[in-house]
Design an enzyme around this catalytic site. Structure first.
Site, PDB file in Angstrom:
ATOM      1  N   HIS A 124       0.812  -1.220   0.000  1.00  0.00           N
ATOM      2  CA  HIS A 124       0.000   0.000   0.000  1.00  0.00           C
ATOM      3  C   HIS A 124       0.845   1.270   0.000  1.00  0.00           C
ATOM      4  O   HIS A 124       0.328   2.355  -0.236  1.00  0.00           O
ATOM      5  CB  HIS A 124      -0.991  -0.008   1.174  1.00  0.00           C
ATOM      6  CG  HIS A 124      -0.386   0.157   2.521  1.00  0.00           C
ATOM      7  ND1 HIS A 124      -0.159  -0.897   3.372  1.00  0.00           N
ATOM      8  CD2 HIS A 124       0.024   1.254   3.190  1.00  0.00           C
ATOM      9  CE1 HIS A 124       0.357  -0.460   4.506  1.00  0.00           C
ATOM     10  NE2 HIS A 124       0.479   0.850   4.410  1.00  0.00           N
ATOM     11  N   ASP A 154       0.413  -7.707   1.733  1.00  0.00           N
ATOM     12  CA  ASP A 154       0.720  -6.278   1.765  1.00  0.00           C
ATOM     13  C   ASP A 154       2.224  -6.041   1.751  1.00  0.00           C
ATOM     14  O   ASP A 154       2.734  -5.173   2.460  1.00  0.00           O
ATOM     15  CB  ASP A 154       0.081  -5.590   2.978  1.00  0.00           C
ATOM     16  CG  ASP A 154       0.122  -4.060   2.847  1.00  0.00           C
ATOM     17  OD1 ASP A 154       0.224  -3.573   1.712  1.00  0.00           O
ATOM     18  OD2 ASP A 154       0.084  -3.373   3.878  1.00  0.00           O
ATOM     19  N   GLY A 227       3.256   6.939   8.063  1.00  0.00           N
ATOM     20  CA  GLY A 227       4.601   7.155   7.545  1.00  0.00           C
ATOM     21  C   GLY A 227       5.563   6.073   7.968  1.00  0.00           C
ATOM     22  O   GLY A 227       6.609   5.877   7.362  1.00  0.00           O
ATOM     23  N   ASN A 228       5.225   5.332   9.037  1.00  0.00           N
ATOM     24  CA  ASN A 228       6.045   4.199   9.481  1.00  0.00           C
ATOM     25  C   ASN A 228       5.880   2.972   8.590  1.00  0.00           C
ATOM     26  O   ASN A 228       6.701   2.057   8.630  1.00  0.00           O
ATOM     27  CB  ASN A 228       5.684   3.782  10.910  1.00  0.00           C
ATOM     28  CG  ASN A 228       6.504   4.492  11.965  1.00  0.00           C
ATOM     29  OD1 ASN A 228       5.981   5.278  12.738  1.00  0.00           O
ATOM     30  ND2 ASN A 228       7.803   4.232  11.992  1.00  0.00           N
ATOM     31  N   SER A 229       4.811   2.924   7.826  1.00  0.00           N
ATOM     32  CA  SER A 229       4.534   1.736   7.031  1.00  0.00           C
ATOM     33  C   SER A 229       5.688   1.395   6.108  1.00  0.00           C
ATOM     34  O   SER A 229       6.221   2.260   5.411  1.00  0.00           O
ATOM     35  CB  SER A 229       3.274   1.936   6.193  1.00  0.00           C
ATOM     36  OG  SER A 229       2.143   1.775   6.981  1.00  0.00           O
ATOM     37  N   LEU A 284      -4.338 -24.919   0.942  1.00  0.00           N
ATOM     38  CA  LEU A 284      -4.826 -26.198   1.439  1.00  0.00           C
ATOM     39  C   LEU A 284      -6.202 -26.523   0.868  1.00  0.00           C
ATOM     40  O   LEU A 284      -6.599 -27.682   0.788  1.00  0.00           O
ATOM     41  CB  LEU A 284      -4.867 -26.172   2.970  1.00  0.00           C
ATOM     42  CG  LEU A 284      -5.103 -27.485   3.702  1.00  0.00           C
ATOM     43  CD1 LEU A 284      -4.080 -28.538   3.266  1.00  0.00           C
ATOM     44  CD2 LEU A 284      -5.025 -27.270   5.207  1.00  0.00           C
ATOM     45  N   GLY A 285      -6.919 -25.488   0.452  1.00  0.00           N
ATOM     46  CA  GLY A 285      -8.231 -25.712  -0.153  1.00  0.00           C
ATOM     47  C   GLY A 285      -9.327 -25.958   0.863  1.00  0.00           C
ATOM     48  O   GLY A 285     -10.196 -26.813   0.657  1.00  0.00           O
TER      49      GLY A 285
END
Length: 488
Positions: A124, A154, A227-229, A284-285
């Protein structure tokens, strides 16, 4: 469980109009490798800080202004003025109007993991970017390109051209222990090179922040803000143990809890993006959830559920052609371990599977009517086989395209479309699409540009159903639709 609206992604701090990336965010934590706790030992975080700061980078995101066609509510005056102002014909109380989107800028963080310029960050932080500018701790600037992204975790891998760049060694997040000290390094609110400290508050935390996401977060009380992301979660040995990604807040600012993606998941994603351009995800379904959640849900209905355990994964459904079915799993079974390692909740199972690839074998242990059963099975991909999943490009379609011209738009009464100019050997010819056809929709997404079509092809090619369902119109005005197979 509190509503997901209270989880705010804090990927980037917005510094201009538009993209509210500052509200995007994710976070993970780690555990120490020491076999036993030592009481009363002081903690010095300066070594970890000295190791981390040079390798954590500032990311500036830019999305350029674009022209978009949108539906707007028609007014009574449209009947009088018609299309004099170029707004398009109103249909069903709406009309087409072109707008100019504002330029968007935002900031986030990333971590250098190789001396030649590979950087890990959050998806993101970079999704939709036209330009990415990387600033190092020593103020050197580089332009970055995206190597690959994985919305499910992500995570994103980007690259700058450089040599002998500072890196952060990668630690083993599986060895993290709850209560262990960690630091978070990033660029919150544009305050570059910021270090905060805390402890690992929990592991394998699931927040249900996305519909199809893989969530097994490290929870920490190290302060994390917009902003840390994409920044680093680091243990006291100066090793990267997580990529900060999310905060829990009712205000949008730090209020005690942050979450990071563990390196146990990151390593596999990065390796796949380098080798294949897309993540080779083993499934694994099955569908299901934590046993305890199932038991509590049954209690609310006045039903007592005795499954023989309060820990594990309650199986609610099994795909007929999946690995779970091959293991003999049925609805009502409880998965208790994978490869001999106990699994108490769905987040732990997701983390284990995130390290695997299609074709890998695992031993599943489960309970049925309180009786233990173990089966060794081969994991498959989302498409039901063990082949390498490749991201298809426009070449797979075997055609050439161009946005439809204004004259044809007026003739057909359409606002947008992508016209097929030529068809050669490929998926379009196999599906019966010929030159002249105007594509308007693919897999429920509007197709206005070649980029739109390319994005749709890439997404479909790695999905469980690698088919592009295309709707459009012929120059004669006849509407038509096709199913186009896009896996290579």
């Amino acid at each position: 469980m509190k509503k997901i609206s209270k989880y705010l992604l804090a990927a980037m701090c917005v510094v201009a109009l538009g993209l509210s990336a500052g509200s995007l965010m994710k976070v993970y934590a780690a555990e120490s490798s020491s076999p036993s706790a030592v009481p009363g030992q002081p903690v010095d975080l300066t070594y970890a800080t000295d190791k981390a700061l040079p390798a954590v980078v500032h990311i500036k995101y830019v999305q350029n202004s674009k022209t978009q066609t949108v539906d707007v509510q028609s007014s009574p005056f449209d009947d009088f003025f018609g299309d004099f102002f170029g707004f398009g014909q109103g249909q069903g109380g709406t009309r087409k109007q072109q707008i100019q989107t504002p330029k968007k800028e935002a900031t986030g963080s990333g971590v250098l993991i190789s001396s030649d310029g590979y950087i890990v960050t959050n998806n993101h932080v970079v999704s939709g970017a036209d330009e990415l500018t990387i600033t190092l701790n020593d103020n050197r600037e580089f332009s970055a390109r995206i190597i690959g992204t994985d919305p499910s975790t992500d995570l994103a891998l980007i690259k700058i051209n450089g040599k002998d760049l500072p890196t952060l060694p990668i630690g083993d997040s599986d060895k993290l222990r709850v209560g262990e000290w960690v630091i978070a390094v990033g660029n919150p609110y544009g305050l570059n090179n910021t270090v905060t400290a805390g402890i690992v508050s929990a592991k394998a935390r699931s927040l249900y922040a996305s519909t199809n996401g893989i969530e097994s977060f490290i929870q920490t009380d190290a302060a994390i803000n917009p902003g840390n992301s994409g920044g680093a979660l680091v243990n006291t040995q100066g090793e990267l143990v997580g990529i900060n990604a999310m905060l829990y807040s009712q205000t949008g600012s730090y209020s005690g809890y942050g979450f990071a993606i563990p390196t146990s998941i990151m390593n596999k994603v990065v390796d796949d993006l380098k080798k294949y351009g897309t993540v080779q995800r083993a499934v694994l379904g099955i569908s299901g959830g934590d046993v305890l959640n199932y038991i509590n849900a049954q209690k609310e209905k006045g039903v007592t559920a005795d499954l023989g355990t309060n820990d594990g994964i309650y199986v609610n459904g099994v795909d007929a052609d999946g690995a779970g079915a091959a293991a003999g799993l049925e609805k009502g079974d409880v998965i208790t371990s994978v490869d001999g390692k106990q699994v108490k909740k769905m987040a732990e199972l997701q983390e284990m599977l995130a390290k695997k690839r299609p074709g890998d074998q695992v031993t599943i242990t489960y309970l049925r009517n309180k009786k233990k059963i173990s089966k060794t099975v081969t994991l498959k991909n989302a498409q039901g086989n063990t082949k390498v999943v490749k991201t298809a490009d426009l070449d797979v379609l075997g055609g050439s395209f161009a946005p439809v011209g204004n004259e044809i738009k007026e003739q057909l009464g359409i606002a947008y479309g992508l016209q097929v100019l030529k068809v050669g050997k490929g998926a379009f010819k196999n599906a019966g699409i010929n030159a002249g056809f105007i594509i308007q929709n693919a897999n429920d997404s509007s197709i206005k540009t070649i980029t739109d079509l390319q994005d749709a092809v890439k997404k479909a090619s790695t999905s469980k159903d690698p088919v592009l369902y295309i709707k459009g119109i012929w120059p004669t005005g006849k509407r038509d639709y096709f199913a186009v197979q896009v896996n290579e």
